[in-house]
Design an enzyme around this catalytic site. Structure first.
Site, mmCIF file in Angstrom:
data_model
loop_
_atom_site.group_PDB
_atom_site.id
_atom_site.type_symbol
_atom_site.label_atom_id
_atom_site.label_comp_id
_atom_site.label_asym_id
_atom_site.label_seq_id
_atom_site.Cartn_x
_atom_site.Cartn_y
_atom_site.Cartn_z
ATOM 1 N N HIS A 109 39.606 40.560 38.408
ATOM 2 C CA HIS A 109 41.011 40.405 38.030
ATOM 3 C C HIS A 109 41.236 41.322 36.833
ATOM 4 O O HIS A 109 40.320 41.520 36.028
ATOM 5 C CB HIS A 109 41.323 38.989 37.549
ATOM 6 C CG HIS A 109 41.049 37.899 38.523
ATOM 7 N ND1 HIS A 109 39.818 37.331 38.680
ATOM 8 C CD2 HIS A 109 41.877 37.242 39.376
ATOM 9 C CE1 HIS A 109 39.884 36.365 39.593
ATOM 10 N NE2 HIS A 109 41.120 36.295 40.044
ATOM 11 N N ASP A 112 39.905 39.927 33.679
ATOM 12 C CA ASP A 112 38.438 39.774 33.549
ATOM 13 C C ASP A 112 37.852 40.979 32.834
ATOM 14 O O ASP A 112 36.896 40.846 32.073
ATOM 15 C CB ASP A 112 37.729 39.721 34.916
ATOM 16 C CG ASP A 112 38.242 38.635 35.820
ATOM 17 O OD1 ASP A 112 38.773 37.640 35.307
ATOM 18 O OD2 ASP A 112 38.095 38.799 37.063
ATOM 19 N N GLU A 240 44.490 35.514 50.068
ATOM 20 C CA GLU A 240 43.376 34.560 50.080
ATOM 21 C C GLU A 240 43.935 33.144 50.189
ATOM 22 O O GLU A 240 44.492 32.616 49.237
ATOM 23 C CB GLU A 240 42.561 34.723 48.794
ATOM 24 C CG GLU A 240 41.359 33.801 48.731
ATOM 25 C CD GLU A 240 40.499 34.062 47.505
ATOM 26 O OE1 GLU A 240 40.360 35.234 47.095
ATOM 27 O OE2 GLU A 240 39.974 33.086 46.945
ATOM 28 N N GLU A 276 37.756 32.178 51.961
ATOM 29 C CA GLU A 276 36.710 31.588 51.117
ATOM 30 C C GLU A 276 36.279 30.246 51.695
ATOM 31 O O GLU A 276 37.118 29.398 52.013
ATOM 32 C CB GLU A 276 37.277 31.422 49.702
ATOM 33 C CG GLU A 276 36.314 30.780 48.728
ATOM 34 C CD GLU A 276 36.781 30.921 47.280
ATOM 35 O OE1 GLU A 276 37.370 31.963 46.929
ATOM 36 O OE2 GLU A 276 36.564 29.972 46.516
ATOM 37 N N HIS A 279 37.607 27.062 50.102
ATOM 38 C CA HIS A 279 39.051 26.871 50.328
ATOM 39 C C HIS A 279 39.294 26.337 51.735
ATOM 40 O O HIS A 279 40.141 25.465 51.939
ATOM 41 C CB HIS A 279 39.804 28.191 50.147
ATOM 42 C CG HIS A 279 39.731 28.741 48.758
ATOM 43 N ND1 HIS A 279 40.384 29.886 48.369
ATOM 44 C CD2 HIS A 279 39.068 28.304 47.659
ATOM 45 C CE1 HIS A 279 40.140 30.127 47.091
ATOM 46 N NE2 HIS A 279 39.336 29.187 46.648
ATOM 47 N N ASP A 304 35.176 35.553 50.647
ATOM 48 C CA ASP A 304 34.624 35.035 49.400
ATOM 49 C C ASP A 304 33.587 34.007 49.814
ATOM 50 O O ASP A 304 33.934 32.937 50.338
ATOM 51 C CB ASP A 304 35.713 34.382 48.544
ATOM 52 C CG ASP A 304 36.440 35.399 47.675
ATOM 53 O OD1 ASP A 304 36.192 36.607 47.830
ATOM 54 O OD2 ASP A 304 37.247 34.975 46.822
ATOM 55 N N ASP A 317 32.874 25.826 44.022
ATOM 56 C CA ASP A 317 32.409 27.215 43.969
ATOM 57 C C ASP A 317 30.899 27.341 43.783
ATOM 58 O O ASP A 317 30.431 28.080 42.911
ATOM 59 C CB ASP A 317 33.127 27.987 42.842
ATOM 60 C CG ASP A 317 34.570 28.326 43.198
ATOM 61 O OD1 ASP A 317 34.950 28.186 44.372
ATOM 62 O OD2 ASP A 317 35.314 28.731 42.287
ATOM 63 N N ASP A 347 32.196 34.559 45.193
ATOM 64 C CA ASP A 347 33.136 33.814 44.355
ATOM 65 C C ASP A 347 32.501 32.454 44.081
ATOM 66 O O ASP A 347 32.906 31.414 44.607
ATOM 67 C CB ASP A 347 34.489 33.677 45.063
ATOM 68 C CG ASP A 347 35.588 33.289 44.089
ATOM 69 O OD1 ASP A 347 35.235 32.914 42.951
ATOM 70 O OD2 ASP A 347 36.771 33.341 44.457
HETATM 71 C C1 XLS Z 1 40.234 30.699 43.130
HETATM 72 C C2 XLS Z 1 40.152 31.938 43.888
HETATM 73 C C3 XLS Z 1 40.094 33.195 43.055
HETATM 74 C C4 XLS Z 1 40.373 34.392 43.913
HETATM 75 C C5 XLS Z 1 40.795 35.609 43.161
HETATM 76 O O1 XLS Z 1 40.061 29.600 43.645
HETATM 77 O O2 XLS Z 1 39.075 31.864 44.760
HETATM 78 O O3 XLS Z 1 38.881 33.285 42.407
HETATM 79 O O4 XLS Z 1 39.273 34.720 44.694
HETATM 80 O O5 XLS Z 1 41.949 35.415 42.441
HETATM 81 NI NI NI Z 2 38.213 33.388 45.850
HETATM 82 NI NI NI Z 3 38.070 29.680 44.991
#
Ligand code: XLS
Ligand code: NI
Ligand code: NI
Length: 445
Positions: A109, A112, A240, A276, A279, A304, A317, A347
């Protein structure tokens, strides 16, 4: 990739060299047991199958703080009181880590890699200064940018949403950040640009005009695409999905929701999905379900990779080490021809109690090994087991005759109904799920 153990003036991970491949019998925690980047599986090297990427925010920013206590993990490079100097030291440490691990990509990001300034102009200046250094690091190491993105969820101005904020002035700040982050991604040759809608959602319909907010999101993404394309971005834009957290109802709920959204706003030619695991599971799906859904729509962009805790359902995560998940994921990836210009971004964060510098390496090595092993097993299943044949045979009745006519849309409802009378009651056919599971288990070895 050339390996330089000391990048900048200082070695940030002393005592740890380039991580070697030592094979399944090795007991060295700082060696790969299954991930052998040059090994060819199903016609491609492991390196090309995975296109692994390091997530800057977890690995170099996340210090283990949680709602109950401050950080537990010391970042030895984080010494300077000057924000920009600290960002430069972090960049040094990041490239040292990525290079020692032997991973080809990273993701970030804007915030970051460079600190937010006191004004839009200062924030852009900070970002551009670090981007210039990152470009040199990339050239020196051969590491590439898998994707860039803008953090439009942490700052308090985004409390009520970013692009979907009811206050137009906030939307302009999102634009300033996204524009600069797209510029950075172009400058660094990024393969993709990601939108994760961290605050794009709501808590209560009592104060929310959902239609207007989602329309704003669609319009904003069209403008972002137009800007990126006009300025030479050739990669994929990615959305995402995530169903909740931080908001109660996130607009990008899951793969299916995002696919509908992309089609509605005419974004499906430029956008794909970044999926991801944790998610997907929050949305009540499996990882492979959401990945398959994206593949079926021709919209699989990137992944991810992580995993949630099966017992609490939260977005924890964790590093993906579950062999069933890894194998089922790799089955879907192999059956659908791979991840293209996407990759597998970690991630994921090491646990708050994993406080040794080497734990950052171990976490990544372990997950890379799990996925490599999953790839080998999945390929073995596809090449040597009866599973693919069995799955295909389930649909054989559509391969010829009236079944094939139906698939080609050549039979009307009345004709289909007449066939029911003519053919009579179908024979009961077993789905054989337990047999499929038995085969899967037999090959996890
Ligand atoms: C958060 C997201 C974030 C995205 C990027 O839950 O996974 O890390 O991958 O903004
Ligand atoms: Ni992510
Ligand atoms: Ni996430």
């Amino acid at each position: 990739m050339s390996v330089k153990l000391t990048i900048g003036n200082k070695e940030h991970f002393p005592g740890i060299g380039k991580i070697p491949f030592e094979g399944p019998d090795s007991s060295n925690p700082l060696a790969f047991k299954y991930y052998d980047e040059k090994k060819v599986v199903a016609g491609k090297t492991m390196k090309d199958h995975f296109r692994f990427a390091i997530a800057y925010w977890h690995s170099f920013c996340g210090n283990g703080s949680d709602p109950f206590g401050p950080g537990t993990i010391d970042f030895p490079w984080n010494e300077s009181d000057d924000d920009m100097q600290a960002a430069k030291d972090k960049l040094d440490a990041a490239f040292e880590f990525i290079t020692k691990l032997g991973v080809g990509f990273y993701c970030f990001h804007d915030r970051d890699i460079a600190p937010e300034g006191d004004s839009v102009a200062e924030s852009v200046k900070n970002l551009n200064e670090i981007v210039a250094l990152a470009k040199a690091k990339q050239a020196e190491s051969g590491v590439e940018l898998l994707w860039g993105t803008a953090n439009v969820f942490s700052h308090k101005r985004y409390t009520n949403g970013a692009t979907t904020n009811p206050d137009f002035q906030v939307v302009t700040h999102v634009a300033a950040q996204v524009k600069a982050a797209i510029d950075a991604t172009i400058e660094l040759g990024g393969s993709n640009y990601v939108f994760w809608g961290g605050r794009e959602g709501y808590y209560s319909l009592l104060n929310t005009n959902m239609k207007r907010e989602i329309d704003h999101l669609g319009t904003f993404l069209q403008k972002a695409r137009d800007y990126g394309r006009a300025n030479g971005f050739k990669g994929n834009f990615l959305i995402e999905p995530k169903p909740m957290e931080p908001t109660k109802h996130q607009y990008d709920f899951d793969s299916a929701t995002v696919i509908g959204f992309l089609n509605k706003f005419g974004l499906e030619k430029d956008f794909k999905l970044n999926i991801e695991n944790n998610h997907a599971t929050l949305a009540g799906h499996t990882f492979e379900h959401d990945v398959q859904t994206a593949f079926d729509a021709g919209l699989l962009g990137s992944l991810d990779v992580n995993q949630g805790d099966p017992h609490n359902g939260w977005d924890t995560d964790e590093f993906m080490t579950n062999m069933y998940d890894a194998t089922k994921l790799m089955l879907v990836i192999l059956e659908n021809g791979g991840i293209g210009q996407g990759g597998m971004n970690f991630d994921a964060k090491r646990r708050r109690s994993s406080t040794d510098a080497q734990d950052l390496f171990i976490a990544h090595i372990s997950s890379m090994d799990a996925l490599a092993r999953g790839l080998i097993i999945a390929n073995d299943i596809l090449e040597n087991s009866d599973l693919p044949k069995m799955k295909k045979a389930r649909y054989a009745s559509f391969n010829s005759g009236d079944g094939s006519k139906f698939e080609k849309s050549e039979l009307g409802l009345s004709e289909l109904a007449d066939l029911a009378v003519e053919l009579g009651e179908p024979k009961q056919l077993s789905g054989k799920q337990e047999l499929y599971e038995m085969i899967l288990n037999q090959y996890i070895r």
